[in-house]
Scaffold this motif. Structure first.
Motif, PDB file in Angstrom:
ATOM      1  N   VAL A  58      -5.470   3.795   4.219  1.00 18.23           N
ATOM      2  CA  VAL A  58      -6.358   2.717   4.668  1.00 18.23           C
ATOM      3  C   VAL A  58      -5.543   1.471   5.012  1.00 18.23           C
ATOM      4  N   CYS A  82     -10.347  -0.044   3.697  1.00 20.75           N
ATOM      5  CA  CYS A  82     -10.906   0.148   2.355  1.00 20.75           C
ATOM      6  C   CYS A  82     -12.086  -0.805   2.178  1.00 20.75           C
ATOM      7  N   ALA A  83     -13.238  -0.260   1.782  1.00 20.27           N
ATOM      8  CA  ALA A  83     -14.453  -1.076   1.669  1.00 20.27           C
ATOM      9  C   ALA A  83     -14.275  -2.199   0.638  1.00 20.27           C
ATOM     10  N   MET A  84     -13.537  -1.927  -0.419  1.00 17.93           N
ATOM     11  CA  MET A  84     -13.332  -2.975  -1.417  1.00 17.93           C
ATOM     12  C   MET A  84     -12.470  -4.113  -0.846  1.00 17.93           C
ATOM     13  N   ASN A 117      -5.345  -3.581  -3.027  1.00 20.70           N
ATOM     14  CA  ASN A 117      -6.457  -3.297  -2.104  1.00 20.70           C
ATOM     15  C   ASN A 117      -7.065  -4.609  -1.606  1.00 20.70           C
ATOM     16  N   VAL A 196     -16.950   4.134  -4.225  1.00 21.45           N
ATOM     17  CA  VAL A 196     -16.678   5.533  -4.574  1.00 21.45           C
ATOM     18  C   VAL A 196     -16.584   5.664  -6.111  1.00 21.45           C
ATOM     19  N   HIS A 197     -15.837   4.779  -6.734  1.00 26.21           N
ATOM     20  CA  HIS A 197     -15.659   4.878  -8.187  1.00 26.21           C
ATOM     21  C   HIS A 197     -16.893   4.432  -8.976  1.00 26.21           C
ATOM     22  N   GLU A 222     -10.687   1.844 -11.473  1.00 25.61           N
ATOM     23  CA  GLU A 222     -11.703   1.220 -10.607  1.00 25.61           C
ATOM     24  C   GLU A 222     -13.114   1.606 -11.059  1.00 25.61           C
ATOM     25  N   CYS A 280     -13.929   9.314  -0.338  1.00 26.18           N
ATOM     26  CA  CYS A 280     -13.805   7.954   0.191  1.00 26.18           C
ATOM     27  C   CYS A 280     -14.000   8.066   1.706  1.00 26.18           C
ATOM     28  N   THR A 282     -13.563   6.122   4.241  1.00 24.45           N
ATOM     29  CA  THR A 282     -12.532   5.625   5.148  1.00 24.45           C
ATOM     30  C   THR A 282     -11.234   6.438   5.040  1.00 24.45           C
ATOM     31  N   MET A 283     -10.907   6.867   3.823  1.00 29.76           N
ATOM     32  CA  MET A 283      -9.719   7.712   3.660  1.00 29.76           C
ATOM     33  C   MET A 283      -9.906   9.029   4.407  1.00 29.76           C
TER      34      MET A 283
HETATM   35 FE1  SF4 Z   1     -10.979   1.598  -1.201  1.00 25.93          FE
HETATM   36 FE2  SF4 Z   1     -11.588   4.167  -0.874  1.00 25.93          FE
HETATM   37 FE3  SF4 Z   1      -9.907   3.424  -2.823  1.00 25.93          FE
HETATM   38 FE4  SF4 Z   1     -12.480   2.841  -3.007  1.00 25.93          FE
HETATM   39  S1  SF4 Z   1     -11.584   4.885  -2.955  1.00 25.93           S
HETATM   40  S2  SF4 Z   1     -10.806   1.429  -3.397  1.00 25.93           S
HETATM   41  S3  SF4 Z   1     -13.029   2.410  -0.878  1.00 25.93           S
HETATM   42  S4  SF4 Z   1      -9.565   3.223  -0.618  1.00 25.93           S
END
Ligand code: SF4
Ligand code: 13P
Length: 330
Positions: A58, A82-84, A117, A196-197, A222, A280, A282-283
């Motif tokens: 990402v 990454c959404a975060m 991140n 995701v977490h 996370e 995830c 985006t990943m």
């Molecule tokens: Fe970002 Fe994906 Fe990692 Fe969550 S799992 S912190 S959205 S890269």
């Protein structure tokens, strides 16, 4: 010729290193020269002599490589964010500082620490204020070091990581906007999170413990603090892999992190700690097709920036690099 063979053939001719995070799809992950968690990828990609880095991950990961080695050309098959990391930018960061100033906490009383991140611009803001970057594998040490300054830690953007490490260091934490007493906190957390977490719950842990009384539960930091408290092991992606690989074959383990990584770990006696499929989004965007197209672009050796090349402003590079290097010093 199948796509994988075409990629390998083309890659052989080019001065390129393919880098992939553990959360990448299997077919992409298998092609990588370098794999690892966020910290390992930043370090190893910086050290490789290749002119081109093809980064499957990402956006913030590609940016970190560019900041650490501005002479390299970093291309991402998909500039997936990454959404975060998107939950905070420099304006939000400054707004939070203002809120803290309004309740009597001055900037000079704060040491900012940003989880890796985050954008390079946020890292630069943190670097400029004397702060540093951390990852999930070194957050404990980095926060411990930060506290030696005698200041409160302003931790962005992941509230869970901030709260979890505050607990393990026996410190008080508070999340901006959750109604808790910020003035009393040693670690003040920004209200960001990983969707995701957040999918892993205490109920999931109870489900597995009832089903298999001897099962171990291993989760990423996370995850929500309640989930981490109820787990047997909390660690970064690399730390989770090491922990699980060292278990006896017959030991059952349920893992709370991204699906692709868990699925690849150990086919038997390893479970995903969720009734959903926690991928995830985006990943998962990067495909073999994208990797191939990016290699074809690299083959052109063009001077002008590529459409999917990571570029970071010089001013941002300067302070973001300081924040990253402070992390490496620790
Ligand atoms: Fe970002 Fe994906 Fe990692 Fe969550 S799992 S912190 S959205 S890269
Ligand atoms: P790691 O640093 O543990 O690889 O984590 C990165 C990440 O984005 C986890 O969601």
């Amino acid at each position: 010729m199948d796509l994988k063979k075409k990629i390998l053939k083309l890659k052989e001719k080019l001065d390129v290193t393919i880098v992939a995070h553990f959360y990448q799809r299997d077919e992409v992950f298998e092609l990588a020269d370098i794999t690892g968690d966020s910290l390992e990828l930043a370090k190893k990609a910086m050290e490789t002599p290749s002119k081109y880095i093809l980064f499957c991950g990402v956006g913030f990961m590609g940016e970190s490589v560019k900041v650490l080695s501005p002479q390299k050309r970093v291309l991402m098959p998909k500039i997936a964010c990454c959404a975060m990391a998107r939950m905070i930018d420099v304006d939000y960061f400054d707004e939070c500082l203002q809120k803290l100033n309004d309740i009597g906490i001055k900037n000079e009383d704060l040491l900012p620490i940003t989880y890796i991140n985050s954008s390079a611009a946020v890292k630069a803001r943190v670097g400029e204020m004397g702060g540093m970057v951390c990852t999930s594998s070194n957050a404990y040490k980095i926060i411990e070091k930060g506290l030696k300054s005698g200041k409160k830690i302003f931790f962005v953007p992941d509230r869970c990581l901030g709260q979890n490490f505050a607990k393990s260091l026996h410190l008080k934490s508070s999340v901006i906007g959750d109604g808790s007493n910020i003035n009393e906190a040693d670690i003040i957390c920004y209200n960001g999170f990983c969707s995701v977490h957040q999918l892993f719950s205490v109920e999931d842990i109870e489900f597995y413990r009832n089903k298999y009384p001897d099962i171990l539960i291993a989760v990423h930091p996370e995850c929500d603090p309640k989930v981490c408290d109820a787990a047997d092991f909390v660690g970064s992606t690399s730390q989770l892999i090491t922990f699980i690989k060292e278990l006896p074959k017959e030991q059952k383990v349920a893992v709370g992190t991204e699906y692709n990584m868990v699925n690849r770990l150990r086919k038997k006696n390893t479970f995903i700690l969720s009734s959903t499929k926690p991928e995830c989004p985006t990943m998962n965007e990067t495909t073999l097709e994208d990797v191939y197209k990016t290699l074809l672009e690299i083959e052109k050796e063009q001077e002008a920036p590529y459409a999917n090349e990571i570029l970071v402003d010089e001013d941002v590079v300067k302070w973001a690099k300081v924040a990253l290097e402070r992390m490496f010093e620790v």
